[in-house]
Design a protein around this motif. Sequence first.
Motif, short mmCIF file in Angstrom:
data_model
loop_
_atom_site.label_atom_id
_atom_site.label_comp_id
_atom_site.label_asym_id
_atom_site.label_seq_id
_atom_site.Cartn_x
_atom_site.Cartn_y
_atom_site.Cartn_z
N TYR A 24 0.91 -1.20 0.13
CA TYR A 24 0.06 0.00 0.02
C TYR A 24 0.79 0.99 -0.06
CZ TYR A 24 -3.61 -3.52 1.61
OH TYR A 24 -4.08 -4.48 1.87
N LYS A 25 0.34 2.34 -0.58
CA LYS A 25 1.11 3.63 -0.65
C LYS A 25 0.87 4.36 0.65
CE LYS A 25 -0.64 4.67 -4.44
NZ LYS A 25 -1.24 5.73 -5.61
N PRO A 26 1.84 5.07 1.29
CA PRO A 26 1.26 5.86 2.41
C PRO A 26 0.47 6.77 2.47
CG PRO A 26 3.97 5.77 2.12
CD PRO A 26 3.14 4.97 0.83
N SER A 27 0.06 7.46 1.21
CA SER A 27 -0.70 8.39 1.16
C SER A 27 -2.19 7.92 0.61
CB SER A 27 -0.44 9.39 0.13
OG SER A 27 -0.17 8.99 -1.27
N GLY A 28 -2.11 6.54 0.08
CA GLY A 28 -3.36 6.04 -0.58
C GLY A 28 -4.35 5.07 0.47
N LEU A 29 -5.48 4.53 0.25
CA LEU A 29 -6.40 3.81 0.89
C LEU A 29 -5.84 2.47 1.08
CD1 LEU A 29 -9.58 4.69 -1.07
CD2 LEU A 29 -8.97 5.63 1.37
N LYS A 30 -5.74 2.26 2.39
CA LYS A 30 -5.51 0.94 2.95
C LYS A 30 -6.31 0.19 3.45
CE LYS A 30 -2.13 3.41 4.92
NZ LYS A 30 -1.89 4.59 4.01
N VAL A 31 -6.86 -0.82 3.01
CA VAL A 31 -8.06 -1.63 3.50
C VAL A 31 -7.80 -3.10 3.38
CG1 VAL A 31 -10.59 -2.10 3.75
CG2 VAL A 31 -9.64 0.09 3.24
N ALA A 32 -8.04 -3.98 4.39
CA ALA A 32 -8.05 -5.43 4.39
C ALA A 32 -9.16 -5.99 4.90
CB ALA A 32 -6.97 -5.95 5.45
N VAL A 33 -9.56 -7.26 4.32
CA VAL A 33 -10.87 -8.02 4.82
C VAL A 33 -10.49 -8.97 5.60
CG1 VAL A 33 -12.72 -9.21 3.69
CG2 VAL A 33 -11.79 -7.21 2.41
N TRP A 34 -11.23 -8.89 6.77
CA TRP A 34 -11.11 -10.09 7.66
C TRP A 34 -12.60 -10.98 7.33
CZ3 TRP A 34 -14.74 -12.01 11.37
CH2 TRP A 34 -14.23 -12.84 12.00
N CYS A 35 -12.55 -12.42 7.36
CA CYS A 35 -13.30 -13.12 7.04
C CYS A 35 -13.15 -14.37 7.52
CB CYS A 35 -13.55 -13.26 5.20
SG CYS A 35 -11.84 -13.84 4.52
N SER A 36 -14.26 -15.08 7.96
CA SER A 36 -14.60 -15.98 8.83
C SER A 36 -15.62 -17.05 8.31
CB SER A 36 -14.82 -15.57 10.28
OG SER A 36 -15.20 -16.90 10.93
N LYS A 37 -15.19 -18.57 8.62
CA LYS A 37 -16.44 -19.43 8.24
C LYS A 37 -17.11 -19.66 9.50
CE LYS A 37 -15.23 -22.14 4.49
NZ LYS A 37 -14.78 -23.52 3.97
N GLY A 38 -16.88 -18.98 10.63
CA GLY A 38 -17.65 -19.07 11.72
C GLY A 38 -18.57 -18.03 12.01
N ASN A 39 -19.54 -17.84 12.79
CA ASN A 39 -20.43 -16.82 13.05
C ASN A 39 -19.83 -15.86 14.20
OD1 ASN A 39 -22.48 -15.03 12.71
ND2 ASN A 39 -23.96 -16.27 13.83
N PHE A 68 -17.83 -17.70 3.13
CA PHE A 68 -17.56 -16.82 4.50
C PHE A 68 -18.90 -16.49 5.04
CE2 PHE A 68 -13.86 -15.43 2.24
CZ PHE A 68 -12.95 -16.42 2.73
N VAL A 69 -18.90 -16.94 6.56
CA VAL A 69 -20.31 -16.55 7.21
C VAL A 69 -20.12 -15.03 7.58
CG1 VAL A 69 -21.47 -17.04 9.43
CG2 VAL A 69 -20.57 -18.90 8.24
N GLN A 70 -19.10 -14.64 8.09
CA GLN A 70 -19.02 -13.09 8.60
C GLN A 70 -17.59 -12.38 7.93
OE1 GLN A 70 -20.30 -10.52 9.46
NE2 GLN A 70 -21.02 -11.24 11.23
N SER A 71 -17.68 -11.28 7.88
CA SER A 71 -16.41 -10.41 7.27
C SER A 71 -16.59 -9.09 7.67
CB SER A 71 -16.94 -10.55 5.69
OG SER A 71 -17.96 -10.01 5.29
N TYR A 72 -15.41 -8.35 7.66
CA TYR A 72 -15.28 -6.94 8.04
C TYR A 72 -14.21 -6.11 7.12
CZ TYR A 72 -17.35 -7.89 12.53
OH TYR A 72 -18.45 -8.19 13.98
N ARG A 73 -14.56 -4.92 6.92
CA ARG A 73 -13.16 -4.25 6.41
C ARG A 73 -12.59 -3.54 7.41
NH1 ARG A 73 -13.16 -3.70 1.07
NH2 ARG A 73 -12.42 -1.45 1.12
N LEU A 74 -11.30 -3.84 7.31
CA LEU A 74 -10.25 -3.34 8.23
C LEU A 74 -9.37 -2.21 7.38
CD1 LEU A 74 -8.69 -6.73 9.49
CD2 LEU A 74 -10.87 -5.69 10.21
N ASN A 75 -9.81 -0.83 8.19
CA ASN A 75 -9.16 0.43 7.41
C ASN A 75 -8.38 0.80 8.20
OD1 ASN A 75 -9.04 2.89 6.32
ND2 ASN A 75 -11.04 2.88 5.49
N PHE A 76 -7.15 0.82 7.55
CA PHE A 76 -5.84 1.47 8.46
C PHE A 76 -5.39 2.73 7.40
CE2 PHE A 76 -4.48 -2.05 6.16
CZ PHE A 76 -3.36 -2.09 5.71
N THR A 77 -5.96 3.07 6.68
CA THR A 77 -5.66 4.33 5.91
C THR A 77 -4.83 5.29 6.46
OG1 THR A 77 -7.50 4.10 3.99
CG2 THR A 77 -6.46 5.96 4.14
N ASN A 78 -5.16 5.70 7.78
CA ASN A 78 -4.53 7.00 8.47
C ASN A 78 -3.02 6.75 8.75
OD1 ASN A 78 -6.76 8.63 7.89
ND2 ASN A 78 -7.79 8.23 10.13
#
Length: 618
Positions: free
Chosen positions: A33-48, A80-90
Amino acid sequence: MRLLLLTAALLLLLSFRNRGEETSWIRINLLGYKPSGLKVAVWCSKGNEEIKTFRLIDAASGKTVLTGPAGKAFGAYGPFVQSYRLNFTNFKKPGKYYLAAGNARSPEFAIGDGVYDGTTDFCLRYMRQQRCGFNPFLKDSCHTHDGYTVYGPPAGTLSGEKEGMHIDAVGGWHDASDYLQYVTTSANAAYHLMMAYRDFGPVFTDRHDANGLEGANGLADVMDEAQWGIDWLMKMHPRTDWMFNQLADDRDHMGMRIPQEDTFYNRGFERPVYFITGEPQGLFRYKNRTTGTSSTAAKFSSAFALAHYLAVNDSAYRKASKRKSYYDKAFDAYRYAQKKPGVTQTAPGRAPYFYEEDNWVDDMELASAALHVMVNNNPGTADAGHYLRQAYSYAKKEPVSPWLGQDTARHYQWYPFINLGHYELARAAKGNKVNPGISAEMISNYRQGIERVWSKAKGNAFLRGVPFIWCSNNLTVSFATQCYWYRQLSGDRRFEELEQANFDWIFGCNPWGTSMVYGLPAWGDTPADPHSAFTHLKNYPIDGGLVDGPVYGSIYKNLIGIKLYQPDEYAAFQSELVVYHDDYGDYSTNEPTMDGTASLIYLLAAKEAEGRTVKKKR
């Protein structure tokens, strides 16, 4: 000693058991990821399960440098049963890091301005490997007897000429992992490469000569590659009233082999070259649905027009190309496109598969816009305003690419997958006193298409709104480019996260956690067993090749002749929704394509150029 061996065996057993018991994962862009750019990962799970926070950890020290909120739960997607977007852009400090949330840990990745540096040149390796005629990777030649004409040219255009005559059609690129060659994909690829040079020239290097061999020749390698395509297009439009659409057909599929002289066509080493008639074609059981001459002929025209523009304005290319007759060829092809308005599809052979392109006004728009720019750059030679008005009239007929926002489409039904004409028209019309609103209208067209995809994408953690049809990766790259062009032309950044999510998808932020580009990055999970003779027969790397990408489970189940040859390492991540297999036997998801790779080269050049701009500002 025995105790040590038992302990080691126990640890190994536990590691396998723990790997098999994994229920959650963090997907990232493996390139970084670029320092000045958007930085997002995805957490995903097969469990609830749910997570509240995530941590960004310095890979060298093991210290947590950021703890952030996981945000809203997006719920189920694919396997996947559950998922989140992990934003660490800042977080902007360059370095090597990994993410942790719940029981999941991501692979390590870099943050830095140069994370995309060199990626364009890396992907050019695949383009060189796809060369027909002289192949610099093999340092040998193939298909040097092409070819003999079918469906024309019309009898009587010159005395003694008839169907089945020999023409020189040697050169160009093989289309994918077979050795068919199509003007529609080759012209689009050449245009993307030339456009990348025009828009982002400084990111490209000069390490190869015109034949693709090592050694600088004073011209950026991307233009050496574009020229290889343009030279073949010149051969496929050898006369004002002669134009050909494709070389070879699916008799090519009679066997996997390293490129050579083929004998599948009952004419010695010659292969058939299909004349453009504007009528349905197909030499065997199946026929296409061709209605006219416009789609292919217009692609010829735009490629020649841009080649002429670059030859006039770039001294390095002017010297290398010798300007030839691109100017006249651009007009000749445009007139051929007007001969019978409609679409020219590729011709099937013994199987029902072909490029089912159904739109052509987008190609006419691009050709008209490219002619406007070419003529405007040569004042007094023609009416530049006429072609601007023509481009605008075609743009009005298809303001939004039809696949945008749709769930499915036929194979290459709406091609190219991005309306390049809108971009060129918006650039050309900006500040135009006669038609001041054209540029704004083209930008609005792009926005409407993006909004259609966004309406589907916003409900899942991967922000996925591109349909999983054959060559979904090509659509993904094209859509990311449309988002980029919209942002650049309008200054509106509201879709930047969607743009980045589509780019991230290609490089690992997807359910399988793999990059879709062979060998990129070298340290990441990338295709290892693609549907390619180079790798399957000789273990040759196909560096930089973008594979087709995931397809709907329903498509995969109904394709002819698919068989997996190895255990599926991604079995845990397949679903009824979508599948991807890194297996030679899956030609639908793991076959690299030349035109998809060329479009990716443009997008990577844009990303690399943005990184360089930021570095200069600091």
